[in-house]
Design a protein around this motif. Structure first.
Motif, PDB file in Angstrom:
ATOM      1  N   SER A 141      -0.617   8.959   7.318  1.00 27.21           N
ATOM      2  CA  SER A 141      -1.118   8.333   6.291  1.00 27.21           C
ATOM      3  C   SER A 141      -2.330   8.611   5.384  1.00 27.21           C
TER       4      SER A 141
ATOM      5  N   ALA B 286      -4.125  -0.960   0.782  1.00 27.91           N
ATOM      6  CA  ALA B 286      -2.346  -0.330   0.374  1.00 27.91           C
ATOM      7  C   ALA B 286      -1.662  -0.158  -0.230  1.00 27.91           C
ATOM      8  N   ARG B 287      -0.797   1.416  -1.067  1.00 25.32           N
ATOM      9  CA  ARG B 287      -0.177   0.525  -1.808  1.00 25.32           C
ATOM     10  C   ARG B 287       1.480   0.044  -1.348  1.00 25.32           C
ATOM     11  N   GLU B 288       1.519  -0.383   0.265  1.00 23.96           N
ATOM     12  CA  GLU B 288       2.305  -1.446   0.232  1.00 23.96           C
ATOM     13  C   GLU B 288       2.136  -2.434   0.398  1.00 23.96           C
ATOM     14  N   ASP B 289       1.112  -3.111  -0.154  1.00 24.44           N
ATOM     15  CA  ASP B 289       0.752  -4.947  -0.403  1.00 24.44           C
ATOM     16  C   ASP B 289       0.486  -4.373  -1.395  1.00 24.44           C
TER      17      ASP B 289
ATOM     18  N   ASP C 221       3.058  -2.723  -3.138  1.00 24.80           N
ATOM     19  CA  ASP C 221       4.020  -2.950  -3.384  1.00 24.80           C
ATOM     20  C   ASP C 221       4.836  -4.405  -2.982  1.00 24.80           C
ATOM     21  N   TRP C 222       3.844  -5.234  -2.319  1.00 27.30           N
ATOM     22  CA  TRP C 222       4.233  -6.863  -1.783  1.00 27.30           C
ATOM     23  C   TRP C 222       5.061  -7.927  -3.265  1.00 27.30           C
TER      24      TRP C 222
ATOM     25  N   ALA D 272      -1.333   5.225   1.694  1.00 26.26           N
ATOM     26  CA  ALA D 272      -0.005   5.430   2.224  1.00 26.26           C
ATOM     27  C   ALA D 272      -0.235   5.361   3.376  1.00 26.26           C
ATOM     28  N   ASP D 273       0.633   4.909   3.870  1.00 25.33           N
ATOM     29  CA  ASP D 273       1.491   4.474   5.194  1.00 25.33           C
ATOM     30  C   ASP D 273       0.262   4.243   6.205  1.00 25.33           C
TER      31      ASP D 273
ATOM     32  N   ASP E 204      -1.980   0.956   7.572  1.00 24.24           N
ATOM     33  CA  ASP E 204      -1.363  -0.779   7.698  1.00 24.24           C
ATOM     34  C   ASP E 204      -3.297  -1.383   7.651  1.00 24.24           C
TER      35      ASP E 204
ATOM     36  N   ARG F  65      -3.812 -10.102   2.988  1.00 25.07           N
ATOM     37  CA  ARG F  65      -4.055  -8.628   1.909  1.00 25.07           C
ATOM     38  C   ARG F  65      -4.951  -8.452   1.799  1.00 25.07           C
TER      39      ARG F  65
END
Length: 221
Positions: free
Chosen positions: A2, A74-77, A79-80, A101-102, A104, A152
């Motif tokens: 992370s 978060a970068r992942e959110d 992306d979603w 990144a990485d 939650d 999110r």
């Protein structure tokens, strides 16, 4: 691992979304290390309301102060959301100071503690409540309701131990209260099922500022 993907500071711009006139939601990445410290109570001048040196917050009645010293997303959110909206969403667009990144972020427990880099320690306090300025910045119809419908929100954090943060710093979760209530859970309760909030008052590890906000929301103060 992370890590902090970006550190973002405000580039002020004019907005007619509220009566503040200028907003600091426009956050842009910086390449240098940024000092982070507890700013103090909510309502300080714009250049002192954020926990990050060089950042600015203009709607100080609703943003900033110790329990909202830092905002992480978060970068992942992102992306979603890119898939949902069909457009690119650069880090910083949601007004966060730290794009991770990485990690939650919305799945972190209330009161969870993170160490970032060598010395900085932050503690999660609550999720980000969407507002008119956020909708104005996004340019998406009914954005406030759309954002509120998802779990999110990203996380606000308070400063436990001051330090510096830079892009690339490792983020380590050093403590979880163990009550199991996440930022996403509490956001969902606040926005859609306030009756659940009363049970959070008995949980260990829930920040005192959030408990005070819950009492006010439930008119228990």
């Amino acid at each position: 691992m992370s890590r902090v993907l970006q550190v973002n500071l405000a580039v002020p711009e004019r907005s007619d979304a509220k009566n503040v006139g200028i907003t600091g939601i426009n956050k842009q990445p910086v390449s240098h290390a940024v000092a982070v410290r507890a700013p103090g109570p909510k309502g300080l001048p714009s250049d002192r309301a954020s926990g990050l040196a060089g950042d600015q917050i203009f709607d100080t009645a609703h943003h900033g102060g110790d329990d909202q010293a830092v905002y992480a997303y978060a970068r992942e959110d992102y992306d979603w959301w890119e898939k949902e909206l069909g457009r690119e969403l650069p880090g910083g667009l949601f007004g966060e100071n730290l794009t991770t990144a990485d990690l939650d972020v919305s799945g972190a427990e209330l009161g969870e503690t993170w160490r970032i880099g060598d010395t900085l320690v932050l503690q999660t306090t609550f999720g980000r409540i969407p507002c008119a300025t956020f909708q104005w910045k996004m340019g998406e119809p009914r954005w406030v309701k759309r954002f509120a419908a998802e779990s999110r929100p990203g996380a606000y954090l308070r400063v436990v131990t001051p330090g510096e943060v830079r892009a690339g710093d490792e983020v380590t979760v050093v403590d979880r209260p163990g009550h199991g209530v996440t930022i996403a859970d509490s956001f969902r309760a606040w926005m859609h099922d306030p009756a659940l909030l009363a049970s959070y008052l008995e949980l260990g590890g829930v920040p005192d500022g959030l408990k005070a906000d819950i009492r006010r929301k439930l008119r228990l103060a």
